[in-house]
Write a protein that holds these residues in place. Structure first.
Motif, short mmCIF file in Angstrom:
data_model
loop_
_atom_site.label_atom_id
_atom_site.label_comp_id
_atom_site.label_asym_id
_atom_site.label_seq_id
_atom_site.Cartn_x
_atom_site.Cartn_y
_atom_site.Cartn_z
N ALA A 10 0.83 -1.21 0.00
CA ALA A 10 0.00 0.00 0.00
C ALA A 10 0.87 1.26 0.00
CB ALA A 10 -0.94 -0.01 1.20
N GLN A 11 2.00 1.21 0.69
CA GLN A 11 2.89 2.37 0.68
C GLN A 11 3.41 2.64 -0.73
OE1 GLN A 11 5.71 3.12 4.12
NE2 GLN A 11 5.21 1.00 4.57
N TYR A 12 3.81 1.58 -1.43
CA TYR A 12 4.28 1.75 -2.81
C TYR A 12 3.18 2.30 -3.72
CZ TYR A 12 9.03 -0.19 -2.97
OH TYR A 12 10.38 -0.38 -2.83
N VAL A 13 1.98 1.74 -3.59
CA VAL A 13 0.88 2.18 -4.46
C VAL A 13 0.54 3.64 -4.18
CG1 VAL A 13 -1.57 1.85 -5.04
CG2 VAL A 13 -0.09 -0.15 -4.71
N LEU A 14 0.49 3.98 -2.90
CA LEU A 14 0.17 5.37 -2.55
C LEU A 14 1.26 6.33 -3.07
CD1 LEU A 14 -1.55 7.46 -1.08
CD2 LEU A 14 -0.36 6.86 1.05
#
Lengths: 397, 397
Positions: free
Chosen positions: A271-275
């Motif tokens: 989720a950190q990468y996607v965000l």
């Protein structure tokens, strides 16, 4: 069985809001009870694109264990935003990515609070903070808030007897009341705190959602060494990623990092990468503008419907941003009684007492305007107005 | 500044492993120090496909706030797996999705431990558990483990003086030692516990990674009312999602849920949807088989290299699964001294002392075989053997 549990877990108030939401599950009930962002505004297509790019560019790197501090690209984005918004120079080393802002509260509790330690909290105050700090068996010192911020006399009155370690505030579009601290109120508070050894928590999940009026100062500009900032992507991007952050001076950061590691090792890496990828695409500001224009219409619709349908004795706040209004019934009129009538009328809200320390009934209630469209707002406020008339007429007669 | 922090946060051991990993960042260093799954085995394409399907099927539902219990589809998968693997009937109501298994430990600490409460832990034991429970100022009662499980005499000896609330175990392919409890050892432990009022934590992140030998009993089959199970998708799917679970009897579940809510509201909703979609695609068992065959080759390679390169005085465990081997040097030989020589030889491992309560040096060390390919294992173990020869010859001469 009961005495095997820790004392702390018996002290945590069960989320009354969860219980409310269960009542409100009836499809015919119009709910102003939740605190949900409007799902129709989620940037689904953009996040879908960002996800594809993450798989293309990073593959397994986005899926492996990672460091507890959080993804550097996200921390850089947050740093740049504080610079841009407040002209604050926050080193990335002082930005910790958390599993939502709620975890920020838990980590602060872990890091600061021994049993019986004093903490100052707004009254009414954010239920999630009351729950998080209750776990650490803190002693709450509630300080009343009014339309312009914290009651300064009440704040000063805490200190003769108590030595609080933390003061918890949501100075912008507060949950539950919707009020904001004026700049002069902030300066007064800063003046009271700066000679003392305690930290102010500036929890600011709604700061980007200002619909009217001008931006306020951050406490970080006033008392930087004593301010801990909490932020969240839940209201501006999506809540399901559970991504927020803490900004804390270096000696505190180091302790928070130990607490983070012991709590969940690190936040969701994928989720950190996607965000981060989504934010790098550059549509964030336009997206926030879009949310603001929709929520502002909903806020205005709710205020207009209220002026049409609520009896005059009911006082309602007029927030300049955020997601909530706060209504006060005449003294001694219980919002729990209103709740029972309202549910029969197929409309729900959150009665005010869970936002106070140790109260079982109050004359206040919270209304959410972010998750309901304008037509439904008019219908629901109409039903609530009818419930109010039944309750108040019944009392007056 | 220091006395403003909670006592608890000063008591949490800083992760020595994090420090080690920093030393091992030199690209030339072959590292057996980490506990990472092999990233080349991540089901990247399948997760990519699952993600696309989640966007297609669920859109904003996968991105909104959700309930604290976790996604029903995931809880159903976990329920079905316990049925299939152990013929256990676990109600989904007793399965809580956590932000990784580490959070499971934190929630158990929150729920059970008052300051000074006793807990039994394996010696050597999992560092993450020591960190998580230290936060709650527990008193650790370490009980030695051997190649067949827990030392029964040592376990019995805890009880006359102490009244522990919890006993923490990793009975399959333990971290750090790699050993497994035999079925008879499990039965003996269950017999000791069943007349007492305490709960056994069966932490089982590696249970699916068995390469040889036959599956063991779960404590849940022996003392169901007293067993709390922790599980994780980090080793079988990917760690970056931070998704694990707790299985606990209903009265405990209810308290854990309050703790979960206060800690981070709920686990990452998006990752839960993606994981559930991936699991529904049906390739999970085949994927686990693939991981097992690769890790088994790496395990065998490491054991063979050790027999070629290590001096005979060094004892090494022969795990039937998991990710770690455990080596014991002759008494009084410090693995910290070995570490210094090894780093010069460009090979890293974790010295054993962080896995003990209150020790600063030991003659033990942990070797990870899951994240390094076979050729590199032979090279690295060769270097470590050379370091051992320098250390032991130097001591003997």
């Amino acid at each position: 069985m009961n005495n095997i549990f820790s004392d702390r877990i018996s002290d945590v108030p069960k989320s009354f809001i969860r219980e409310i939401l269960k009542v409100a599950v009836d499809k015919e009930v119009i709910s102003f009870a939740g605190g949900l962002p409007n799902r129709t505004l989620f940037p689904v297509q953009e996040l879908r694109m960002a996800t594809t790019q993450v798989f293309d560019k990073y593959g397994p790197d986005a899926l492996q264990y990672s460091n507890s501090e959080g993804l550097m690209a996200l921390r850089e984005f947050i740093r740049a935003r504080y610079k841009n918004k407040f002209d604050l120079d926050i080193p990335v080393d002082e930005i910790l990515i958390t599993s939502g802002s709620q975890q920020g509260l838990d980590l602060l509790g872990k890091t600061f609070l021994n049993e019986g330690d004093d903490i100052i909290i707004e009254e009414p105050g954010y239920l999630g903070a009351i729950q998080a700090f209750s776990v650490y068996k803190t002693r709450f010192n509630p300080v009343k808030i009014h339309d312009q911020g914290m009651d300064i006399v009440a704040l000063k009155n805490v200190f003769p007897g108590r030595n609080p370690k933390l003061i918890y505030t949501v100075p912008n579009f507060q949950n539950p009341s919707g009020i904001s601290y004026s700049d002069s109120n902030r300066r007064e508070i800063a003046g009271i705190l700066e000679s003392r050894k305690l930290f102010l928590i500036e929890d600011d999940p709604y700061g980007d959602l200002r619909y009217t009026g001008k931006a306020s100062l951050s406490f970080k500009q006033l008392i930087p060494e004593q301010t801990i900032m909490l932020g969240s992507f839940s209201k501006t991007v999506v809540p399901g990623f559970r991504l927020g952050w803490i900004v804390a001076p270096a000696p505190i950061f180091e302790k928070l990092l130990i607490a983070k590691q012991a709590s969940d090792l690190h936040s969701n890496q994928f989720a950190q990468y996607v965000l981060a990828e989504y934010l790098a695409m550059g549509g964030f500001d336009a997206h926030v503008s879009k949310i603001k224009s929709v929520y502002n219409l909903q806020r205005e619709a709710m205020l207009k419907s209220i002026s049409r349908h609520f009896p005059e004795q009911v006082h309602v706040t007029r927030p300049e941003g955020g997601m909530f209004l706060w209504a006060s019934l005449p003294n001694n009129i219980s919002s729990m009684k209103l709740f029972d009538i309202a549910i029969q009328n197929k409309v729900a809200f959150v009665p005010g007492h869970p936002f106070y320390i140790g109260k079982k009934e109050t004359n206040t209630l919270r209304l959410n305007f972010s998750s309901v469209d304008e037509a439904t707002i008019e219908l629901g406020i109409g039903r609530l107005g009818a419930a109010l008339n039944i309750l108040l007429d019944g009392t007056d007669s």
